[in-house]
Motif scaffolding. Sequence first.
Motif, PDB file in Angstrom:
ATOM      1  N   GLU A  68      28.759  35.313  43.132  1.00  0.00           N
ATOM      2  CA  GLU A  68      29.094  35.998  41.893  1.00  0.00           C
ATOM      3  C   GLU A  68      28.816  35.009  40.769  1.00  0.00           C
ATOM      4  O   GLU A  68      29.295  33.876  40.785  1.00  0.00           O
ATOM      5  N   THR A  69      28.015  35.455  39.807  1.00  0.00           N
ATOM      6  CA  THR A  69      27.514  34.561  38.773  1.00  0.00           C
ATOM      7  C   THR A  69      27.762  35.148  37.392  1.00  0.00           C
ATOM      8  O   THR A  69      27.585  36.344  37.178  1.00  0.00           O
ATOM      9  N   ARG A  80      26.600  38.579  30.902  1.00  0.00           N
ATOM     10  CA  ARG A  80      26.709  39.507  32.026  1.00  0.00           C
ATOM     11  C   ARG A  80      27.279  38.813  33.252  1.00  0.00           C
ATOM     12  O   ARG A  80      27.230  37.609  33.382  1.00  0.00           O
ATOM     13  N   THR A  82      26.874  39.066  37.380  1.00  0.00           N
ATOM     14  CA  THR A  82      25.897  39.574  38.338  1.00  0.00           C
ATOM     15  C   THR A  82      26.057  38.855  39.674  1.00  0.00           C
ATOM     16  O   THR A  82      26.843  37.920  39.806  1.00  0.00           O
ATOM     17  N   LEU A  83      25.311  39.295  40.664  1.00  0.00           N
ATOM     18  CA  LEU A  83      25.286  38.667  41.986  1.00  0.00           C
ATOM     19  C   LEU A  83      23.914  38.058  42.225  1.00  0.00           C
ATOM     20  O   LEU A  83      22.898  38.712  41.975  1.00  0.00           O
ATOM     21  N   PHE A  84      23.890  36.818  42.693  1.00  0.00           N
ATOM     22  CA  PHE A  84      22.647  36.172  43.095  1.00  0.00           C
ATOM     23  C   PHE A  84      22.668  36.051  44.614  1.00  0.00           C
ATOM     24  O   PHE A  84      23.495  35.332  45.179  1.00  0.00           O
ATOM     25  N   ILE A 101      16.120  37.592  34.797  1.00  0.00           N
ATOM     26  CA  ILE A 101      17.222  38.095  33.977  1.00  0.00           C
ATOM     27  C   ILE A 101      16.603  39.029  32.940  1.00  0.00           C
ATOM     28  O   ILE A 101      16.104  38.586  31.902  1.00  0.00           O
TER      29      ILE A 101
END
Length: 146
Positions: A68-69, A80, A82-84, A101
């Motif tokens: 989770e980023t 934002r 987001t998930l990496f 991105i």
Amino acid sequence: MKPIQTFLFAVTLAGPGSLAFAQDAADRAAKPGLQIELNDAADVDGTCRISFLVENGLGADLSGAVFETVLFDAEGAVERLTLFDMRDLPTGRPRVRQFQIDGVPCAGIGRILINGAQTCTGEGVAEGVCMDTLTLTSRTDIELLG
């Protein structure tokens, strides 16, 4: 000539920067845990493409690693969440993972926070090890923290 001398001789022929790179790689390899380096950030068609160098020094292959980023803009506000997905990460073998991105140029990203590991799985991998052993570095103007 002894093997270590041969190695140092070969690195010396490659140039002075190569020795520093070899030492940096040796230092990372000696450190147990998971290392993530923000290696590059480049604008591509109005979006920022970021490249991570990931090194798994856990001693066990990861079959999945999703983080989770949080992306912060240049002023420090959350841009934002987001998930990496770093996918599988074999032990002792560096991997490069890239993410685009959308809608944000690289100059618009000030910091990236690894907020937690949503997934960190592999045979013999202890719960929490991805975050407990995580080392973060950046070769870019974008700060990487966790």
